[in-house]
Design an enzyme around this catalytic site. Structure first.
Site, PDB file in Angstrom:
ATOM      1  N   ASP A  94      14.360 -67.639  60.866  1.00  0.00           N
ATOM      2  CA  ASP A  94      13.861 -68.531  59.812  1.00  0.00           C
ATOM      3  C   ASP A  94      14.854 -69.659  59.556  1.00  0.00           C
ATOM      4  O   ASP A  94      16.063 -69.420  59.452  1.00  0.00           O
ATOM      5  CB  ASP A  94      13.724 -67.770  58.491  1.00  0.00           C
ATOM      6  N   LYS A 134      -1.254 -68.222  59.917  1.00  0.00           N
ATOM      7  CA  LYS A 134       0.102 -67.836  60.328  1.00  0.00           C
ATOM      8  C   LYS A 134       0.184 -66.328  60.208  1.00  0.00           C
ATOM      9  O   LYS A 134       0.045 -65.787  59.111  1.00  0.00           O
ATOM     10  CB  LYS A 134       1.137 -68.511  59.416  1.00  0.00           C
ATOM     11  N   ASP A 180       2.489 -63.204  60.558  1.00  0.00           N
ATOM     12  CA  ASP A 180       3.879 -62.741  60.629  1.00  0.00           C
ATOM     13  C   ASP A 180       3.928 -61.322  61.222  1.00  0.00           C
ATOM     14  O   ASP A 180       2.883 -60.732  61.543  1.00  0.00           O
ATOM     15  CB  ASP A 180       4.463 -62.776  59.207  1.00  0.00           C
ATOM     16  N   ARG A 222       6.684 -68.636  66.837  1.00  0.00           N
ATOM     17  CA  ARG A 222       8.098 -68.684  66.470  1.00  0.00           C
ATOM     18  C   ARG A 222       8.886 -67.859  67.477  1.00  0.00           C
ATOM     19  O   ARG A 222       8.460 -66.775  67.856  1.00  0.00           O
ATOM     20  CB  ARG A 222       8.272 -68.087  65.069  1.00  0.00           C
TER      21      ARG A 222
END
Ligand code: GLA
Length: 447
Positions: free
Chosen positions: A221, A158, A160, A217
């Site tokens: 969040d 993942k 970010d 994404r």
């Protein structure tokens, strides 16, 4: 590099909304597993809170439960670190290292622990100078970090995007993806690239994103509340024309973690999240304390029929086809296909707060389901079978406030009316008509 690996890395033109997509052979269905962040955050206080801090023990315990309590067999086969696993500094050779107090055995040992149990191991990093919580990012170390992850036996990354410029991401995310692929180790690549660009009012280049990432994404969040889940559902519905065509085998929209079993969602709301994530073809990444989850929430996460919709091999993301007065209808084309007609999963979602179930009445034709042989309809939460329902037969469902009814409508080749289809009812709600995006017809689910 082996011929098979070369083949797996070939970028192929796939028939998915006409987009060109990354075909690294991974994530043919949405990834499933356990991710630390939403529930355990950046709790690094292992002195005062050893049970809940981000440490190797936490991940090993979750892995043990995935195996012993049947999650792995249902597809939840990933255990992933999120932020706050790192030491504050790189080692003397410039390599990333885990916090030595909280991960005393080291990351390779943790990765081995997962593999010995038939699980995959995921890691978290950030395309920037720092992770969102302020640990070292990968900027300036892309190749070395990709190689380190491969050496450690990482299966899922993942990446970010805090502390980096969204304008740099169009170059940076593909560059890191290139280095991941170059290691020769298959690693699922989860990106936050579109999210940071949308947040900066840029328009993401989804064809590049699909070519690079296995999932991404595109929204905020998730937090531990029904309000947060609803905001995500709205984002996916309001932007469906842009984002739904990007999903398909190997490349998925990621609406963020499942929060079922935590503090913020009721039982009905938990079913709603599970159903909607199935409609979204979303990664099913549970972020919950599996040691203490209540049985009824575990049963939602372990509902095989809903998981089967989520994991449908066609990999087509569903759409909102009706929204009015707090009632929404969502439809996802699934297998099997017969004579050119898809089967469908249909979610009836009740966003109303007026305390009593709402009755929704539709014909399948109004929903765009016109297979002349009809559809075998099953309610995926209560198991009720409606029998075979022909396209013009009206049927109704009662949907609890902030709850959902999720049905599977499978094309059947024989004709006939299901004996247990309930008669049409007179709706209490005001009439309203709506145009279905799948067939462009007007319909009214209240009558
Ligand atoms: C960002 C991500 C979250 C989580 C945190 C960790 O906010 O979107 O999913 O990884 O960073 O700091």
């Amino acid at each position: 590099m082996t011929a098979a690996r070369l083949l797996a890395l070939t970028v192929a033109l796939v028939c998915s909304g006409g987009v060109q997509a990354l075909e690294n052979g991974l994530a043919r269905t949405p990834p499933m597993g356990w991710l630390a962040w939403e529930r355990f955050r950046c709790n690094t206080d292992c002195v005062n809170d050893p049970h809940n801090c981000i440490s190797e023990t936490l991940f090993m315990q979750m892995a043990d439960i995935l195996v012993s309590q049947g999650y792995r067999e249902l597809g939840y086969n990933l255990v992933s670190l999120d932020d706050c696993w790192l030491a504050r500094d790189r080692d003397s050779r410039g390599r990333l290292q885990a916090d030595a107090h909280r991960f005393p055995s080291g990351i390779p040992a943790l990765s081995d622990y997962m593999h010995k149990r038939g699980l995959k191991f995921g890691i978290y990093e950030d395309y920037g100078n720092f992770t969102c919580a302020g640990y070292p990012g990968i900027l300036g170390h892309l190749q070395k970090d990709a190689e380190t992850f491969a050496e450690w036996g990482v299966d899922y990354v993942k990446l970010d995007g805090c502390y980096s410029h969204p304008t740099d991401m169009d170059r940076g995310y593909p560059e890191f993806g290139y280095f991941l692929n170059k290691t020769g180790r298959p690693m699922v690549y989860s990106c936050s690239w579109p999210f940071y660009q949308i947040y900066s009012r840029m328009k993401p280049n989804y064809s590049a994103i699909i070519n690079t990432c296995n999932l991404w994404r595109n929204f905020d969040d998730i937090q531990d509340s029904w309000e947060s889940v609803q905001r995500i559902i709205d984002y996916y519905g309001d932007n469906q024309d842009e984002i739904v065509p990007n999903a398909g085998p190997g490349h998925w929209n990621d609406p963020d973690m499942l929060i079922i079993g935590n503090f913020g969602l009721s039982y009905e709301q938990s079913k709603s999240q599970m159903a909607m994530w199935a409609i979204f073809a979303a990664p099913l990444l549970m972020s919950v304390d599996l040691r203490t989850i209540r049985p009824e929430y575990k049963a939602i996460l372990q509902n095989q029929a809903v998981i089967a919709v989520n994991q449908d091999p066609l990999g087509i993301q569903g759409k909102r086809i009706y929204k009015d007065k707090g009632i929404e209808i969502w439809a996802r084309p699934i297998s099997p296909i017969s004579q050119g007609h898809y089967s469908y999963a249909i979610a009836f979602l009740n966003r109303r707060t007026d305390g009593t179930p709402s009755e929704v009445s539709v014909t399948l034709r109004e929903l765009g389901l016109a297979f002349p042989g009809g559809y075998a309809i099953t309610d995926l939460f209560d198991g009720v079978q409606y029998g075979t329902v022909l396209p013009d037969k009206r049927f109704k469902v009662d949907v609890n406030p902030s709850g959902v009814v999720l049905v599977r409508c499978e094309v059947v080749k024989t004709t006939g009316f299901g004996s247990d289809v309930r008669a049409p009812v007179n709706p209490a709600q005001p009439q309203s008509a709506f145009r279905n995006p799948f067939n462009n017809q007007l319909f009214n689910p209240f009558g």
